[in-house]
Design an enzyme around this catalytic site. Sequence first.
Site, PDB file in Angstrom:
ATOM      1  N   ASP A 149       2.156   4.139   0.770  1.00 45.39           N
ATOM      2  CA  ASP A 149       2.553   2.886   1.412  1.00 45.39           C
ATOM      3  C   ASP A 149       1.785   2.633   2.699  1.00 45.39           C
ATOM      4  OD1 ASP A 149       4.535   1.278  -0.012  1.00 45.39           O
ATOM      5  OD2 ASP A 149       5.740   3.097  -0.008  1.00 45.39           O
ATOM      6  N   GLU A 159       7.248  -1.942   4.223  1.00 46.93           N
ATOM      7  CA  GLU A 159       6.352  -0.812   3.999  1.00 46.93           C
ATOM      8  C   GLU A 159       6.606   0.280   5.043  1.00 46.93           C
ATOM      9  OE1 GLU A 159       4.947  -0.748   1.315  1.00 46.93           O
ATOM     10  OE2 GLU A 159       4.245  -2.728   0.732  1.00 46.93           O
ATOM     11  N   HIS A 170       9.553   2.202   3.957  1.00 49.97           N
ATOM     12  CA  HIS A 170       9.178   3.106   2.867  1.00 49.97           C
ATOM     13  C   HIS A 170       8.487   4.351   3.415  1.00 49.97           C
ATOM     14  CE1 HIS A 170       8.923  -0.616  -0.014  1.00 49.97           C
ATOM     15  NE2 HIS A 170      10.111  -0.436   0.507  1.00 49.97           N
ATOM     16  N   TYR A 210       9.714   8.224   2.929  1.00 49.48           N
ATOM     17  CA  TYR A 210       8.927   9.333   2.387  1.00 49.48           C
ATOM     18  C   TYR A 210       8.743  10.447   3.414  1.00 49.48           C
ATOM     19  CZ  TYR A 210       8.081   6.011  -1.362  1.00 49.48           C
ATOM     20  OH  TYR A 210       8.245   5.118  -2.377  1.00 49.48           O
ATOM     21  N   GLU A 266       0.496  -1.449  -6.131  1.00 49.94           N
ATOM     22  CA  GLU A 266       1.958  -1.548  -6.132  1.00 49.94           C
ATOM     23  C   GLU A 266       2.509  -1.656  -7.549  1.00 49.94           C
ATOM     24  OE1 GLU A 266       3.522  -3.377  -2.107  1.00 49.94           O
ATOM     25  OE2 GLU A 266       2.231  -4.819  -3.133  1.00 49.94           O
ATOM     26  N   GLU A 275       9.217  -3.429  -3.915  1.00 46.02           N
ATOM     27  CA  GLU A 275       7.886  -3.537  -4.510  1.00 46.02           C
ATOM     28  C   GLU A 275       7.832  -4.677  -5.530  1.00 46.02           C
ATOM     29  OE1 GLU A 275       5.556  -2.113  -3.198  1.00 46.02           O
ATOM     30  OE2 GLU A 275       6.153  -0.162  -2.412  1.00 46.02           O
ATOM     31  N   HIS A 299       7.327  -7.718  -3.580  1.00 47.82           N
ATOM     32  CA  HIS A 299       5.960  -7.797  -3.066  1.00 47.82           C
ATOM     33  C   HIS A 299       5.022  -8.346  -4.145  1.00 47.82           C
ATOM     34  CE1 HIS A 299       6.984  -4.230  -0.153  1.00 47.82           C
ATOM     35  NE2 HIS A 299       7.683  -5.321   0.102  1.00 47.82           N
TER      36      HIS A 299
END
Length: 350
Positions: free
Chosen positions: A86, A117, A120, A124, A192, A226, A229
């Site tokens: 990301d 993003e 995200h 992670y 993506e 996503e 997006h």
Amino acid sequence: MTATRSTTDLTTAATEGPHMLLDPGMDLTLRPMRYPHFYDRFRDAIKNTWTVEEVDLHSDLKDLQRLSPAERHLVSRLVAFFATGDTIVSNNLVLNLYQHVNSPEGRLYLSRQLFEEAVHVQFYLTLLDTYVPDEQERHEAFAAVENIPSIKHKAEFCFRWIDSVFELRSLTTREDRRAFLLNLICFAAVIEGLFFYGAFAYVYFLRSRGLLNGLASGTNWVFRDESMHMAFAFDVVDVVRAEEPDLFDDDLTARIRQMLVEGVDAEAQFADDLLGQGVAGLSTADMRSYLEHVADRRMQRLGLPPIFGSANPLAFMELQDVQELSNFFERRVSAYQVGVTGAVDLDEDF
């Protein structure tokens, strides 16, 4: 207000105005709104606000101890990809997309996407901190784009498309605009729409076996983001196609097709790495077929003929009850809307 609207409606205001979406400049005028559908996308994205603190990853710790060596390898490679994936998307948003979408309402959505993003990336980061207690192993995961060949190959694919338009400060020629479209389509349909969709499939495979439900819960929300997006990026493509149909010639179609083929090959190489030690219930052949199936869906959304003609072999992706997942194989949900009233209708075909 819903997010569903025809392509004709998307471009009505655009075709009446003196400027086109990819014309150089930085239009600041929100009224009259030339692309109201982009603003609808921004409002719908606000409804989908979530935070990493809502995801309970600690419930996965016992599951990690139960994994076979092959499954642990799969999870290790997967989180290594997530660690930087990301961030690459965010860089392209800032370096390439924002300056060329000449619509204040479109830039509102891109600003919101950049925030998502960042969430995200935080997810992670938290995933790595929870799953990988050893600090050196975490450092290695963040360096995966340099030292894991299958991830390095995907990163180089991404960087090649970022670099292809990096020097463009304005889209003054038809070839400049085609280059921008290819970058946009690459990040929506391949990075993506294929790389991440392939990664999500591994998560849902594990959850179909009763493993790592915390990871799957957070992934549901990432997956929904996503999907939105992609929807916005394809809206931009639809508008440009209506405003400048001459850009969409046989050469552009051939380049998009080649891009998807290369993307499937790169993701299939990643699958060979993840599954190469033999993960019971998921084969590299099935993953490649699934990736080809997803690539065909991206081509169809772009109004182009499918490339592979592959069916989806992963029944768990269609049958698994993923409550927060939106519009994947014709699902519709209304989960995790917070702080606002109203409904989100994401009923477009991905």
